[in-house]
Scaffold this active site. Structure first.
Site, PDB file in Angstrom:
ATOM      1  N   SER A  39       0.884  -1.370   0.076  1.00 40.32           N
ATOM      2  CA  SER A  39      -0.072  -0.084   0.077  1.00 40.32           C
ATOM      3  C   SER A  39       1.066   1.208   0.063  1.00 40.32           C
ATOM      4  CB  SER A  39      -0.850  -0.015   1.160  1.00 40.32           C
ATOM      5  OG  SER A  39      -0.143  -0.149   2.378  1.00 40.32           O
ATOM      6  N   LEU A  51       1.468   3.491  -2.345  1.00 40.92           N
ATOM      7  CA  LEU A  51       2.509   3.570  -3.472  1.00 40.92           C
ATOM      8  C   LEU A  51       2.108   5.061  -4.147  1.00 40.92           C
ATOM      9  CD1 LEU A  51       2.153   0.322  -5.333  1.00 40.92           C
ATOM     10  CD2 LEU A  51       4.302   1.393  -4.321  1.00 40.92           C
ATOM     11  N   ASP A  98      -7.493  11.197  -0.298  1.00 40.41           N
ATOM     12  CA  ASP A  98      -7.306  11.082  -1.955  1.00 40.41           C
ATOM     13  C   ASP A  98      -8.192  12.057  -2.553  1.00 40.41           C
ATOM     14  OD1 ASP A  98      -5.365   9.397  -2.222  1.00 40.41           O
ATOM     15  OD2 ASP A  98      -6.464   7.605  -2.046  1.00 40.41           O
ATOM     16  N   ASP A 106      -6.490  -8.290  -1.306  1.00 43.24           N
ATOM     17  CA  ASP A 106      -7.056  -8.015  -0.112  1.00 43.24           C
ATOM     18  C   ASP A 106      -8.595  -8.692  -0.108  1.00 43.24           C
ATOM     19  OD1 ASP A 106      -5.015  -6.336   0.602  1.00 43.24           O
ATOM     20  OD2 ASP A 106      -6.039  -4.759   0.300  1.00 43.24           O
ATOM     21  N   GLY A 157      -9.622  20.384  15.228  1.00 39.82           N
ATOM     22  CA  GLY A 157      -9.354  19.225  16.000  1.00 39.82           C
ATOM     23  C   GLY A 157     -10.785  18.883  16.830  1.00 39.82           C
ATOM     24  N   CYS A 201     -11.277  26.463  12.431  1.00 43.30           N
ATOM     25  CA  CYS A 201     -12.210  25.602  13.189  1.00 43.30           C
ATOM     26  C   CYS A 201     -11.866  25.551  14.649  1.00 43.30           C
ATOM     27  CB  CYS A 201     -12.381  24.140  12.419  1.00 43.30           C
ATOM     28  SG  CYS A 201     -13.800  23.615  12.647  1.00 43.30           S
ATOM     29  N   GLU A 230     -17.599  21.473  24.354  1.00 41.89           N
ATOM     30  CA  GLU A 230     -17.509  20.226  23.839  1.00 41.89           C
ATOM     31  C   GLU A 230     -16.478  19.554  24.887  1.00 41.89           C
ATOM     32  OE1 GLU A 230     -14.716  20.415  20.447  1.00 41.89           O
ATOM     33  OE2 GLU A 230     -14.907  18.339  20.288  1.00 41.89           O
ATOM     34  N   HIS A 232     -13.036  25.503   6.949  1.00 39.39           N
ATOM     35  CA  HIS A 232     -11.976  24.837   6.521  1.00 39.39           C
ATOM     36  C   HIS A 232     -11.456  25.299   5.036  1.00 39.39           C
ATOM     37  CE1 HIS A 232     -11.360  22.066   9.737  1.00 39.39           C
ATOM     38  NE2 HIS A 232     -12.897  22.235   9.857  1.00 39.39           N
ATOM     39  N   GLU A 285      -8.516  25.544   3.929  1.00 36.32           N
ATOM     40  CA  GLU A 285      -7.500  24.547   3.312  1.00 36.32           C
ATOM     41  C   GLU A 285      -8.004  23.630   2.277  1.00 36.32           C
ATOM     42  OE1 GLU A 285      -8.721  24.196   6.311  1.00 36.32           O
ATOM     43  OE2 GLU A 285      -8.823  22.227   7.159  1.00 36.32           O
TER      44      GLU A 285
END
Ligand code: GLN
Length: 547
Positions: free
Chosen positions: A13, A15, A71, A146, A353, A380, A404, A519, A521
């Site tokens: 994995s 790769l 991904d 797998d 987080g 965040c 929280e 977010h 980013e």
């Protein structure tokens, strides 16, 4: 109707299948085609939302609110095509759909089996939106062999059979390990992995071989012979210094040409690669360096903060500097002085987080940035911590905190400056949640609009007062404390359109201090750096000239 490329992996994995898929997407676009990328993951979680970032890396969020594999972040960064809920599916989701249908009676009278019920569900998913693009690229997670992957491999085998000839191409990624003692690249693991694929009815058309050495002609021929592919379809994937080199590097190795040849597209349209040439030039020829600290708690696994690092890199490209990221464990400040760990950085980023651990450290990092005039970007949880810091140290609410952590601890210890949101609106829809709802997918997720205050720093940065950004959180800053904070210089410069939810805070008398509930980013691209990251790095660069 789209042509399909299925991307599988073998041998080991990690790769870089995701990166190879993303780079191929970018190269097809460079040749004038429209593309969409998709990820099929064999694990049994319904989505990665509840997986630990330590184990699985960051959770990527789409505009339409799906929590997906990281991904999909690569796909977006390389193609600029916004991923959707329907671009990410796991075995857990597939089985959950099948079982739901079974309970509903959709298959009444039938025995439910992997073939055809599970494989049909997978194929239906692959077909979604196929008439919208020229190429659909589907990456299968995991490695061939797998157990969990089998229904997916079987589904893509059937899928290819059902399509007219020439509309499906299989691309397989493998590893060519170098054995120092023998002084050669070994092809046997690749042969075995292709054999495994062929035993389940899949013949790869294009083989992408990862190796840290060039592949000699002799080995290429051997791979082609034993794996039943043409010599020209053995593509070398050398190690790269930067992921942003991937499109140009894969192009040089002939990947896009091999894929188009496999489809029989001839002559292939010429690629326009100037955007990727420019991206690569900016990565490799910076005119300086800035040091940015990311104060987080998942720092053992860099993938946990993937998009932050990429967005900072893009911000660096916009300013022609290299951004050197250093990881600072938020927990160290709980014992030590912040200065001992943050001195010398040109900017500080506190990322998102969950959970209380490390938060007092993040609050100290925010205080350090505020009092020492160091550019600060809080994202965040990083915004929530900056607000709590200001509430405690500027507005005098000594026990300010987030609900929280009280929920987590099961007792009330804090004045809830950040509270649990149970009802909100998205567009015209009202959304409601209970505290003890399921943990999966119950947050404020996906794209929301925000209205920025005219004349604020962020309005200037964005160049507009109407923005859309992606969210993934349960808690919100309470507007009850707005007046007290604004009086002390913390401006609420971005709000939800109904004015109820703070989206952005900034400090009036500070060189650059911004907190965002969303977010940014996730939406940054190398060829289109996110304005907040571009300006944050600009501020870091300015600061680097001062320190
Ligand atoms: N834990 C916080 C919340 O749920 C922040 C989440 C985040 O940073 N993504 O609101």
């Amino acid at each position: 109707m789209a042509r399909f490329v299925f991307i599988t992996g073998g041998v080991v994995s990690s790769l870089g299948k995701g990166l190879a898929s993303a780079a191929l997407g970018a190269l097809l676009q460079a040749r004038g085609y429209s593309v969409r990328l998709r990820k099929l993951d064999p694990y049994l979680n319904v989505d990665p939302g509840t997986m630990s970032p330590f184990e699985h890396g960051e959770v990527f969020v789409t505009d339409d609110g799906a929590e997906t594999d990281l991904d999909l972040g690569h796909y977006e960064r390389f193609t600029g095509v916004a991923a959707r809920k329907t671009d990410s599916i796991s075995a857990g989701r597939v089985y959950s759909n099948v079982l739901e249908k079974e309970r509903r009676g959709d298959y009444l009278g039938k025995t439910i089996q992997v073939i055809p019920h599970v494989t049909n569900e997978i194929k239906d998913f692959i077909h979604v939106g196929e008439d919208e693009v020229d190429f659909m690229l589907c990456e299968i997670g995991g490695t061939v062999g797998d157990i969990e992957g089998l229904p997916f491999f079987e589904a893509i085998r059937q899928f290819a059979q059902e399509k007219p000839r020439g509309e499906v191409v299989f691309m397989h990624l493998t590893l060519l390990p170098y054995l120092g003692a023998a002084g050669e690249l070994k092809t046997k693991p690749t042969q075995h992995s292709v054999k495994e694929l062929r035993s389940i009815g899949l013949q790869p058309d294009v083989l992408v071989c990862r190796s840290d050495k060039p592949i000699p002609q002799k080995e290429r021929e051997k791979i082609a012979l034993f794996c039943n592919v043409r010599k020209g379809d053995v593509i070398a994937a050398p190690d790269l210094k930067s992921i942003y080199e991937a499109p140009m590097a894969y192009h040089r190795q002939g990947l896009d040409q091999a894929v188009l040849d496999a489809f029989g597209i001839s002559p292939a349209p010429k690629p326009k690669l100037d955007v990727w040439q420019d991206v690569q030039d900016r990565v490799f020829n910076p005119e300086g360096e800035v040091k940015v600290a990311i104060v987080g708690k998942y720092i053992q696994l860099e993938d946990a903060y993937k998009s932050y690092v990429e967005a900072l890199t893009h911000g660096g490209m916009a300013n022609r500097v290299r951004v050197k990221v250093e990881w600072v464990d938020a927990e160290v400040f709980e014992k030590d002085d912040a200065g001992a760990h943050l001195e010398g950085f040109h900017a500080i980023l506190v990322p998102g987080g969950f959970g209380e651990r490390g938060t007092e450290g993040k609050i100290k990092a925010a205080e350090f940035a505020r009092t020492r005039n160091i550019p600060y970007l809080g994202i965040c949880l990083g915004m929530q911590m900056a607000v709590i810091e200001a509430a405690r140290n500027l507005a005098g609410i000594k026990d300010a905190g987030s609900e929280e952590f009280d929920h987590e601890a099961g007792k009330k210890r804090f004045e809830p400056v950040v509270y649990h949101l149970k009802e909100w609106v998205q567009g015209n829809a009202k959304i409601a949640r209970k505290v003890d709802d399921d943990k999966g997918g119950t947050m404020r997720l996906g794209s929301y609009n925000a209205t920025l205050t005219e004349g604020s720093r962020v309005a200037e940065i964005y160049g507009t007062t109407a923005i859309e950004e992606r969210h993934r959180h349960r808690y919100e800053v309470d507007t009850k404390y707005r007046a007290a904070l604004e009086e002390k210089g913390m401006i609420f410069s971005g709000m939800s359109p109904d004015g109820r939810l703070p989206e952005i805070i900034e400090l009036k008398d500070h060189p650059w201090f911004v907190g965002v509930q969303f977010h940014p980013e996730l939406k940054s691209k190398p060829f289109q750096p996110h304005p907040l990251f571009a300006d944050f790095v600009r501020a870091a660069k300015e600061n680097s000239r001062l320190v």
